[in-house]
Design a protein around this motif. Sequence first.
Motif: not given
Length: 464
Positions: A137-153
């Motif tokens: 999967l080479r087109g991934l994106h997520t919502d926040t650049p902060a580790h705590p929120q991104a890991v939780v998401q």
Amino acid sequence: MFADSAHRNPHSALPVSRRQVLKTASAGFGMVALAGILGEQARAAERAAVAKPLAPKAPHFPARAKKLIFVHMNGAMSQHDTFEYKPQLVRDNGKPGPGGGTLTGSKFKFKQYGETGSWFSELLPNLAKHADKMAWLRGLHTDTPAHPQAVVQLHTGSANAALTRPSMGAWLLYGLGTENQDLPGYVTINPPPNFGGAVNYGSAFLPAHFQGTRINDVGYLPNLRAQTETDLQRRQLDLIQGMNRDLAAAPGAPDAVDGVIESFELAFKMQGKVPELLDVSREPTKLLDAYGTNEKHTAAFARQCVMARRLNEAGVRFVEICQPGWDHHNNLHKGLINRCSSIDQPTGALLADLEQRGLLEDTLVLFGSEFGRQPTSQGADGRDHNITGYSMFLAGAGVKAGATFGATDEYGIRAVEGRTHTNDLHATLLALMGLDHEKLTYRYAGRDFRLTDVKGNVVKEVIQ
């Protein structure tokens, strides 16, 4: 008179149902009794379901994947230096980036591997041997650049830590149960103490027996060994469980009591099996050498990989293993050499071992981080966070080996094809396990919640 009334209104001549009689006769006392009987039957059915909440359940539709191993590179692995080769980035090294900063090509050499021609840097020679097993999967994106929120998401589907959601593993247990009733169905090895901590393997508003069991990288589980003889411990537990069941049957008893009852019983069973299962020294020396358990720089992660395979083979539904230390805002190149050398051999050996034992036939493997890193430099030797375009790979049961879905731009900044959000990743994982992410719901606070919230599309291009 009655005949005449029936002639004018044919419905009045229809037989009266028993339910109507019970509602009206004797001031409705019959209906009260019926309600009591039906309520008791419903409670009995509920108690029967609670008695074995982790029993295996049928998926929504047939699927090859029965178990999942998540290999989590916590801290955001730099895809530009590992498995995302961008020729234009190399050519434009030192030039200004489209969004500012200085474009910085990787200092590591890349090669293509396998029939698929997948690119890997010299840092990952062992993983590269399995190139043809992988679906990217080479087109991934997520919502926040902060580790705590991104890991939780990544683990729960929601970046809002204030509104705790059940973890991915908890949802899998809720939907599918587990195959081995003497072991936890969800085990997390060496989870990060920060970046959300226990939220990443918790059950939130799902019943407590769906949460993950945490162990460290040497297989230590607190209070696992009994302090008394087994017979005496069983009698003590029976006494406590009797009181717990009385409380659970009382009106207004908290739902958590059922989880306590189940966890006590599971803990009693685990005492006899888990210590042996987590003792990797029982494996042949040749196999341990293949994983790298006796080499200083690979030993810790290698033990995690061996334990993951042993737990998987024993029927544990979901196992996560974690390697922290990928947050390279500085010391990027030496840091990557260290981190990659610690995980490359063990992860390659895990894939080979699973395949050799036939476990990849029903096991799905996910490898990746909460987000990626920028193609521009940060300071003298670092890369900043990138949430707009990064990669992860899948391997094993149900996966279309050699497939690639999505792509980032010429510099690897942003996903431009096959954009895949974290919710889409979760929908795809559930689909590979035979679960419809829109049907896997749990009612809480008057609303039906699910892992993918109100979003998520299955990436069918990577599914066989």
